[in-house]
Enzyme design. Sequence first.
Site, PDB file in Angstrom:
ATOM      1  N   HIS A 104      70.753 -60.739  88.706  1.00 11.21           N
ATOM      2  CA  HIS A 104      69.945 -59.635  89.229  1.00 11.21           C
ATOM      3  C   HIS A 104      68.714 -60.114  89.986  1.00 11.21           C
ATOM      4  CE1 HIS A 104      67.970 -61.012  85.698  1.00 11.21           C
ATOM      5  NE2 HIS A 104      66.922 -60.238  85.933  1.00 11.21           N
ATOM      6  N   ASP A 105      68.449 -61.415  89.992  1.00  9.47           N
ATOM      7  CA  ASP A 105      67.307 -61.973  90.735  1.00  9.47           C
ATOM      8  C   ASP A 105      67.755 -62.665  92.024  1.00  9.47           C
ATOM      9  OD1 ASP A 105      65.524 -61.282  88.667  1.00  9.47           O
ATOM     10  OD2 ASP A 105      65.746 -63.230  87.686  1.00  9.47           O
ATOM     11  N   GLU A 131      67.247 -68.866  79.918  1.00 11.15           N
ATOM     12  CA  GLU A 131      66.948 -69.010  81.343  1.00 11.15           C
ATOM     13  C   GLU A 131      65.890 -70.100  81.496  1.00 11.15           C
ATOM     14  OE1 GLU A 131      65.486 -66.264  85.135  1.00 11.15           O
ATOM     15  OE2 GLU A 131      64.507 -66.083  83.196  1.00 11.15           O
ATOM     16  N   ASP A 179      69.168 -58.999  76.268  1.00  7.12           N
ATOM     17  CA  ASP A 179      68.181 -59.775  77.011  1.00  7.12           C
ATOM     18  C   ASP A 179      66.939 -59.870  76.132  1.00  7.12           C
ATOM     19  OD1 ASP A 179      66.814 -61.007  79.195  1.00  7.12           O
ATOM     20  OD2 ASP A 179      68.067 -59.844  80.556  1.00  7.12           O
TER      21      ASP A 179
HETATM   22  O1  TEU Z   1      63.168 -64.213  85.944  1.00  8.52           O
HETATM   23  C1  TEU Z   1      62.411 -65.365  85.990  1.00  8.52           C
HETATM   24  C2  TEU Z   1      61.806 -65.654  87.246  1.00  8.52           C
HETATM   25  O2  TEU Z   1      60.999 -66.548  87.282  1.00  8.52           O
HETATM   26  C3  TEU Z   1      62.191 -64.855  88.425  1.00  8.52           C
HETATM   27  O3  TEU Z   1      61.213 -63.932  88.643  1.00  8.52           O
HETATM   28  C4  TEU Z   1      62.348 -65.774  89.551  1.00  8.52           C
HETATM   29  O4  TEU Z   1      61.279 -66.658  89.613  1.00  8.52           O
HETATM   30  C5  TEU Z   1      62.386 -65.085  90.842  1.00  8.52           C
HETATM   31  O5  TEU Z   1      63.369 -64.122  90.863  1.00  8.52           O
HETATM   32  C6  TEU Z   1      62.676 -66.066  91.909  1.00  8.52           C
HETATM   33  O6  TEU Z   1      62.147 -65.599  93.070  1.00  8.52           O
HETATM   34  C7  TEU Z   1      63.226 -63.502  84.765  1.00  8.52           C
HETATM   35  C8  TEU Z   1      64.052 -62.264  84.986  1.00  8.52           C
HETATM   36  O7  TEU Z   1      65.364 -62.633  85.280  1.00  8.52           O
HETATM   37  C9  TEU Z   1      63.413 -61.447  86.055  1.00  8.52           C
HETATM   38  O8  TEU Z   1      64.173 -60.330  86.423  1.00  8.52           O
HETATM   39  C10 TEU Z   1      62.065 -61.021  85.546  1.00  8.52           C
HETATM   40  O9  TEU Z   1      61.372 -60.332  86.557  1.00  8.52           O
HETATM   41  C11 TEU Z   1      61.222 -62.219  85.102  1.00  8.52           C
HETATM   42  O10 TEU Z   1      61.952 -63.127  84.303  1.00  8.52           O
HETATM   43  C12 TEU Z   1      60.069 -61.746  84.272  1.00  8.52           C
HETATM   44  O11 TEU Z   1      60.543 -61.242  83.061  1.00  8.52           O
END
Ligand code: TEU
Length: 555
Positions: A330-331, A256, A112
């Site tokens: 994971h989000d 992403e 990552d």
């Molecule tokens: O996620 C990008 C992100 O914008 C997420 O926080 C998303 O907006 C949110 O889950 C939606 O509600 C990436 C990673 O996948 C996330 O785990 C990180 O917290 C974020 O970037 C910051 O690095």
Amino acid sequence: MTIGPGSFCADHDHDDSAWWQSAVGYQIYPASFADSNGDGIGDIPGIISKLDHLADLGIGFIWLSPVYASPMVDNGYDISDYRAINPIFGTMDDMDRLIAEARARKIGIVMDLVVNHTSDQHPWFRAARADRHSPYRDYYIWRDQPPVKGSAADIEASFGGPAWSRDAESGDWYFHLFAPQQPDLNWTNPALRAEIQAMMNWWLDKGVAGFRMDVIDLIGKQPEAGIVADGPELHRYLQEMHEATLAGRNAVTVGEAWSATPENAPLYSAPQRREVSMVFQFGHVTQFWDDKLGKWKPKPIDWPQLKATFATWQAALHDKGWNSLFWGNHDLPRAVSRYGDEGEHRVASAKALATILHLMEGTPYIYQGEEIGMTNAEFSRIDQYRDVETLNFHRIQLTEGVDEWAFLAGARANSRDNARTPMQWSAESHAGFTNGNPWISVNANYPALNVEQDRADHDGVFQRYRRLIALRKEHAVIRHGDFRLFLPDHPALVVYERSLGTDTLLVIANMSRETIDLPQSDIPAVQGSDIMTGRQVSTHPGARLEAYEAFAIWL
Ligand code: TEU
Ligand code: CA
């Protein structure tokens, strides 16, 4: 197929596509995967101990969520040293062993790459705030005043609150699109870009198979102009990065990109542009969020709309770029809880979701636990949550007058912690995840829903994924065939065809709890065996589909 020194190629019929076009990715969220030392937190030795499970599934690469040194404000997405391993996850020796052990099983490790921001504990930021004249000052984004309310630079952070925070040390204001402990890097600075590229080469030289690039569509931001995603220099930075690191390496990269649209996605993944292999696009996720309250007030899934989104993306990138295919990460909530039925039809709906996703064109990603149909966390109190985003928005929305129960209902559906409960390995205590106390609660359903139990079921979820992964390697039509959607307006049936040369595969799924008889339509009417299970099926009008039944048949 191109086979280079760093390639993790699968054995399938030969064509000139890249190894990652026939591979399936598997995401590991390290804290919740497998704990080897009883501290309640998953770790790298734990991952190594489970590699045979993944090799047996047939995946081609692991996307490893961050294991770098980090104060863990955002579970590792706040990095304080890109070239060190967080001791809670293990050592650099463990990491090298993971790369080697995975490679021995033909599995690549995809790191990552979190380079939109660092931790506020990163030496660059410490130096930047300690001394206005430090060369590292310009690695970050500063203002001497907070922006005027309502002006272009008055931006809101993704985790709530303003994106500018005052740095007590220097008295100035710095920009952060996530938590205040995650200051954004200034990508306009060439020295910063060179440091990131050197760090990427360092990992590639170690033998990693590529990178998943966290919020990569944000690096071209121009905060003063109010531009956050998809900034004017974004693609120039990605091309420069490719040239300096990835060129000639045969790595896989997935950016992403929440801002990606069917129109601009080819800009990232068209091979001749030399940027990334593919992006994660989120149209199928955000289309079911509330206009105002976002993910905290989800809409019900509307299958005609969802099918339209998939069809649009399939067409947009066919021969023009490359799709990623995923239900969860994971989000996001658990696939079966969000798009299927986590109750009575859990197994059938998990298999149907796998089927319709994995038979499209693109590189499919499995989020840990999806291969056994794991479900949402089912937390009912705020103190069960650990996620910084959930806890922040709980505070913010309650202040704004949202009721506690309403917020908790939204979090129950869409909090990031839904996917972060520990992997359920067995019916032993804590689901076999740890001998200690897990950092976040195990789902209470683990005695009947775990890897041991599901793998023993030849009609289970794992066996379906395993079969789908094997089919992708075997059949070029699954990797590269044309996509055609049938019955776009049907509220529950997902029907599409893939065709390449003389091969045509028809995929049919009933994404509802009701029994459905196939209507009169333009679906080709055939009878034969399902390519996944071998059982006899029919696509004639009137043929009956049970709840969440899914099959695929050659025409
Ligand atoms: O996620 C990008 C992100 O914008 C997420 O926080 C998303 O907006 C949110 O889950 C939606 O509600 C990436 C990673 O996948 C996330 O785990 C990180 O917290 C974020 O970037 C910051 O690095
Ligand atoms: Ca541990």
